[in-house]
Design a protein around this motif. Structure first.
Motif, PDB file in Angstrom:
ATOM      1  N   GLU A 142      18.380 -33.207   1.191  1.00 30.69           N
ATOM      2  CA  GLU A 142      18.958 -31.893   0.842  1.00 30.69           C
ATOM      3  C   GLU A 142      19.258 -31.807  -0.656  1.00 30.69           C
ATOM      4  OE1 GLU A 142      22.041 -30.154   3.278  1.00 30.69           O
ATOM      5  OE2 GLU A 142      21.518 -31.483   4.947  1.00 30.69           O
ATOM      6  N   ALA A 143      19.776 -32.896  -1.222  1.00 30.01           N
ATOM      7  CA  ALA A 143      20.057 -32.916  -2.651  1.00 30.01           C
ATOM      8  C   ALA A 143      18.769 -32.787  -3.461  1.00 30.01           C
ATOM      9  CB  ALA A 143      20.783 -34.213  -3.018  1.00 30.01           C
ATOM     10  N   SER A 144      17.693 -33.387  -2.948  1.00 26.49           N
ATOM     11  CA  SER A 144      16.388 -33.303  -3.619  1.00 26.49           C
ATOM     12  C   SER A 144      15.872 -31.871  -3.608  1.00 26.49           C
ATOM     13  CB  SER A 144      15.384 -34.231  -2.928  1.00 26.49           C
ATOM     14  OG  SER A 144      15.857 -35.560  -2.904  1.00 26.49           O
ATOM     15  N   CYS A 145      16.095 -31.178  -2.498  1.00 28.88           N
ATOM     16  CA  CYS A 145      15.675 -29.775  -2.417  1.00 28.88           C
ATOM     17  C   CYS A 145      16.467 -28.904  -3.393  1.00 28.88           C
ATOM     18  CB  CYS A 145      15.842 -29.257  -0.987  1.00 28.88           C
ATOM     19  SG  CYS A 145      14.635 -29.939   0.177  1.00 28.88           S
ATOM     20  N   LEU A 146      17.715 -29.288  -3.646  1.00 34.53           N
ATOM     21  CA  LEU A 146      18.507 -28.559  -4.639  1.00 34.53           C
ATOM     22  C   LEU A 146      17.865 -28.669  -6.019  1.00 34.53           C
ATOM     23  CD1 LEU A 146      22.217 -29.450  -3.730  1.00 34.53           C
ATOM     24  CD2 LEU A 146      21.080 -27.243  -3.470  1.00 34.53           C
ATOM     25  N   TRP A 147      17.377 -29.854  -6.360  1.00 41.65           N
ATOM     26  CA  TRP A 147      16.695 -30.053  -7.644  1.00 41.65           C
ATOM     27  C   TRP A 147      15.472 -29.149  -7.747  1.00 41.65           C
ATOM     28  CZ3 TRP A 147      16.733 -31.719 -12.448  1.00 41.65           C
ATOM     29  CH2 TRP A 147      15.536 -32.026 -13.098  1.00 41.65           C
ATOM     30  N   ILE A 148      14.674 -29.119  -6.692  1.00 36.99           N
ATOM     31  CA  ILE A 148      13.465 -28.291  -6.693  1.00 36.99           C
ATOM     32  C   ILE A 148      13.825 -26.814  -6.832  1.00 36.99           C
ATOM     33  CG2 ILE A 148      11.448 -27.578  -5.324  1.00 36.99           C
ATOM     34  CD1 ILE A 148      11.584 -30.359  -4.003  1.00 36.99           C
ATOM     35  N   SER A 149      14.946 -26.427  -6.241  1.00 42.02           N
ATOM     36  CA  SER A 149      15.343 -25.008  -6.267  1.00 42.02           C
ATOM     37  C   SER A 149      15.882 -24.583  -7.623  1.00 42.02           C
ATOM     38  CB  SER A 149      16.401 -24.741  -5.185  1.00 42.02           C
ATOM     39  OG  SER A 149      17.643 -25.320  -5.558  1.00 42.02           O
ATOM     40  N   GLY A 150      16.157 -25.561  -8.515  1.00 38.32           N
ATOM     41  CA  GLY A 150      16.658 -25.223  -9.846  1.00 38.32           C
ATOM     42  C   GLY A 150      18.139 -25.454 -10.033  1.00 38.32           C
ATOM     43  N   ALA A 151      18.780 -26.125  -9.071  1.00 38.94           N
ATOM     44  CA  ALA A 151      20.214 -26.406  -9.216  1.00 38.94           C
ATOM     45  C   ALA A 151      20.460 -27.301 -10.419  1.00 38.94           C
ATOM     46  CB  ALA A 151      20.734 -27.074  -7.931  1.00 38.94           C
ATOM     47  N   SER A 152      21.610 -27.144 -11.038  1.00 36.85           N
ATOM     48  CA  SER A 152      21.963 -27.936 -12.218  1.00 36.85           C
ATOM     49  C   SER A 152      22.348 -29.352 -11.810  1.00 36.85           C
ATOM     50  CB  SER A 152      23.126 -27.279 -12.965  1.00 36.85           C
ATOM     51  OG  SER A 152      24.312 -27.357 -12.183  1.00 36.85           O
ATOM     52  N   TYR A 153      22.397 -30.253 -12.796  1.00 38.39           N
ATOM     53  CA  TYR A 153      22.843 -31.618 -12.530  1.00 38.39           C
ATOM     54  C   TYR A 153      24.253 -31.613 -11.947  1.00 38.39           C
ATOM     55  CZ  TYR A 153      18.983 -32.983 -15.649  1.00 38.39           C
ATOM     56  OH  TYR A 153      17.748 -33.163 -16.222  1.00 38.39           O
ATOM     57  N   CYS A 154      25.093 -30.754 -12.483  1.00 40.49           N
ATOM     58  CA  CYS A 154      26.476 -30.681 -12.019  1.00 40.49           C
ATOM     59  C   CYS A 154      26.542 -30.237 -10.554  1.00 40.49           C
ATOM     60  CB  CYS A 154      27.266 -29.721 -12.901  1.00 40.49           C
ATOM     61  SG  CYS A 154      29.032 -29.677 -12.536  1.00 40.49           S
ATOM     62  N   GLU A 155      25.737 -29.247 -10.191  1.00 33.23           N
ATOM     63  CA  GLU A 155      25.717 -28.767  -8.803  1.00 33.23           C
ATOM     64  C   GLU A 155      25.229 -29.855  -7.856  1.00 33.23           C
ATOM     65  OE1 GLU A 155      24.872 -23.979  -9.387  1.00 33.23           O
ATOM     66  OE2 GLU A 155      23.210 -25.407  -9.611  1.00 33.23           O
ATOM     67  N   ILE A 156      24.223 -30.606  -8.270  1.00 33.47           N
ATOM     68  CA  ILE A 156      23.700 -31.686  -7.429  1.00 33.47           C
ATOM     69  C   ILE A 156      24.738 -32.807  -7.312  1.00 33.47           C
ATOM     70  CG2 ILE A 156      21.881 -33.432  -7.200  1.00 33.47           C
ATOM     71  CD1 ILE A 156      20.040 -31.429  -8.710  1.00 33.47           C
ATOM     72  N   PHE A 157      25.399 -33.132  -8.423  1.00 29.94           N
ATOM     73  CA  PHE A 157      26.454 -34.150  -8.409  1.00 29.94           C
ATOM     74  C   PHE A 157      27.579 -33.742  -7.464  1.00 29.94           C
ATOM     75  CE2 PHE A 157      30.552 -35.604 -10.134  1.00 29.94           C
ATOM     76  CZ  PHE A 157      30.398 -36.977 -10.011  1.00 29.94           C
ATOM     77  N   ASN A 158      27.994 -32.478  -7.547  1.00 33.71           N
ATOM     78  CA  ASN A 158      29.071 -31.995  -6.679  1.00 33.71           C
ATOM     79  C   ASN A 158      28.654 -32.040  -5.213  1.00 33.71           C
ATOM     80  OD1 ASN A 158      30.762 -31.504  -8.839  1.00 33.71           O
ATOM     81  ND2 ASN A 158      30.185 -29.352  -9.045  1.00 33.71           N
ATOM     82  N   PHE A 159      27.395 -31.702  -4.927  1.00 36.15           N
ATOM     83  CA  PHE A 159      26.895 -31.773  -3.549  1.00 36.15           C
ATOM     84  C   PHE A 159      26.950 -33.206  -3.039  1.00 36.15           C
ATOM     85  CE2 PHE A 159      23.465 -32.697  -0.591  1.00 36.15           C
ATOM     86  CZ  PHE A 159      23.643 -31.721   0.389  1.00 36.15           C
ATOM     87  N   MET A 160      26.485 -34.144  -3.859  1.00 34.90           N
ATOM     88  CA  MET A 160      26.477 -35.555  -3.439  1.00 34.90           C
ATOM     89  C   MET A 160      27.901 -36.072  -3.227  1.00 34.90           C
ATOM     90  SD  MET A 160      23.446 -37.435  -5.588  1.00 34.90           S
ATOM     91  CE  MET A 160      21.713 -37.221  -5.128  1.00 34.90           C
ATOM     92  N   SER A 161      28.817 -35.671  -4.107  1.00 28.35           N
ATOM     93  CA  SER A 161      30.211 -36.120  -3.985  1.00 28.35           C
ATOM     94  C   SER A 161      30.866 -35.531  -2.738  1.00 28.35           C
ATOM     95  CB  SER A 161      30.998 -35.720  -5.233  1.00 28.35           C
ATOM     96  OG  SER A 161      30.469 -36.325  -6.380  1.00 28.35           O
ATOM     97  N   LYS A 162      30.675 -34.233  -2.535  1.00 27.62           N
ATOM     98  CA  LYS A 162      31.278 -33.546  -1.391  1.00 27.62           C
ATOM     99  C   LYS A 162      30.769 -34.102  -0.067  1.00 27.62           C
ATOM    100  CE  LYS A 162      31.751 -28.944   0.676  1.00 27.62           C
ATOM    101  NZ  LYS A 162      31.385 -27.501   0.561  1.00 27.62           N
ATOM    102  N   ASN A 163      29.486 -34.455  -0.022  1.00 23.71           N
ATOM    103  CA  ASN A 163      28.881 -34.941   1.224  1.00 23.71           C
ATOM    104  C   ASN A 163      28.867 -36.465   1.327  1.00 23.71           C
ATOM    105  OD1 ASN A 163      27.616 -32.481   2.756  1.00 23.71           O
ATOM    106  ND2 ASN A 163      27.257 -32.117   0.579  1.00 23.71           N
ATOM    107  N   LYS A 164      29.588 -37.108   0.396  1.00 26.38           N
ATOM    108  CA  LYS A 164      29.796 -38.561   0.447  1.00 26.38           C
ATOM    109  C   LYS A 164      28.482 -39.359   0.464  1.00 26.38           C
ATOM    110  CE  LYS A 164      34.358 -38.446   2.621  1.00 26.38           C
ATOM    111  NZ  LYS A 164      34.602 -37.009   2.394  1.00 26.38           N
ATOM    112  N   ILE A 165      27.526 -38.908  -0.362  1.00 28.96           N
ATOM    113  CA  ILE A 165      26.312 -39.704  -0.573  1.00 28.96           C
ATOM    114  C   ILE A 165      26.697 -40.923  -1.399  1.00 28.96           C
ATOM    115  CG2 ILE A 165      24.054 -39.754  -1.715  1.00 28.96           C
ATOM    116  CD1 ILE A 165      23.699 -36.844  -0.959  1.00 28.96           C
TER     117      ILE A 165
END
Length: 292
Positions: A142-165
């Motif tokens: 899911e985090a990888s799909c965020l990158w493809i969609s154009g999400a920022s580094y900060c948004e991907i970092f927050n997703f990983m932190s929130k979902n305890k990756i």
């Protein structure tokens, strides 16, 4: 194969990194059928110059084995194998996977569905530490799909932190750092995964002549490389706006101004020069020098 086996035992990672580029060079070289030329290349390397006599013999034997591995490839496949920057074993594995999954593969409608379909292949082929140490994998996807969609580094970092990756450091699972997010997106996805998707595109073109699927894969390849999903954003990047955030912001500005970015002409930047200039005033002056 004795020489390669010995090298793999003692230098498993470095040998893989050594073999792959040599195979890639040889299968794409115009004089690839000439063993003498290839072995002369080995003798001209810095490694050969620095080696002891025993190591020089091993190096030449390794080059001979690499040469034979490429020459054993069906000549009809060299035209599309030669385009990919991957080793022969990886390309054969990818080709077998494509044959087994081709019908399902063709049924995927967009780059996100394609990427999810390819994900198991990436996990098998990609020799990358972060692919092996990030978990759980379904959330990493899911985090990888965020990158493809154009999400920022900060948004991907927050997703990983929130979902305890987590990142597995030895026996300890640890929180993912921003540095690891950047390395994962730019290097793992933007380079390693991108090469595998590119190889798939070349195989689709060479084996199946499926232009539609090849186009989708090329789009996915660019999206992995740049972290952008929309064709207009990717086009802006290719025109010299080599910053993904600027491409996204310019695209938003064009859409807000009513420009049809789904069916644009190559002169769209010239026709909207005032709009571009106004938007770029918010960014470093370097980008104002880009010629439309």
């Amino acid at each position: 194969m004795y020489t390669i086996l010995i090298l793999r035992i003692f230098y498993p990672i470095s040998v893989y990194k050594f073999i792959k580029p040599q195979q890639s060079f040889l299968k794409d070289a115009p004089e690839g059928g000439n063993e003498t030329v290839f072995l002369d290349l080995a003798q001209g390397t810095l490694a050969h110059h620095l080696c002891s006599e025993k190591e020089k013999t091993l190096l030449i034997e390794a080059f001979e084995l690499i040469y034979q591995s490429v020459m054993n490839v069906d000549p009809d496949k060299l035209s599309f194998y030669g385009k990919a920057l991957l080793g022969i074993d990886d390309l054969r594995f990818i080709e077998e996977w494509l044959e087994e999954n081709y019908e399902h593969f063709c049924a995927q409608e967009d780059i996100f569905q394609l990427f999810k379909c390819i994900w198991p292949l990436l996990l098998d082929v990609c020799k990358n530490e972060l692919f092996e140490k990030l978990s759980p994998l379904e959330l990493v996807l899911e985090a990888s799909c965020l990158w493809i969609s154009g999400a920022s580094y900060c948004e991907i970092f927050n997703f990983m932190s929130k979902n305890k990756i987590k990142y597995q450091a030895g026996t300890q699972p640890r929180k993912v750092s921003m540095d690891q997010v950047v390395k994962y997106t730019d290097n793992t996805l933007g380079y390693d995964a991108m090469l595998i998707v590119g190889a798939l595109a070349d195989l689709c073109n060479g084996k199946y002549d499926n232009a539609d699927l090849e186009e989708k894969l090329k789009h996915l390849q660019n999206s992995l490389k740049l972290g952008l999903s929309e064709s207009f954003e990717l086009w802006l990047y290719s025109k010299g706006y080599v910053d993904r955030e600027i491409c996204k912001q310019l695209a938003k500005t064009f859409i807000s101004a009513g420009v049809n970015v789904d069916n644009f002409q190559n002169n769209v930047l010239l026709e909207n020069a005032e709009l571009v200039e106004k938007e770029l005033a918010n960014f470093p002056t370097y980008f104002t020098q880009v010629k439309a």
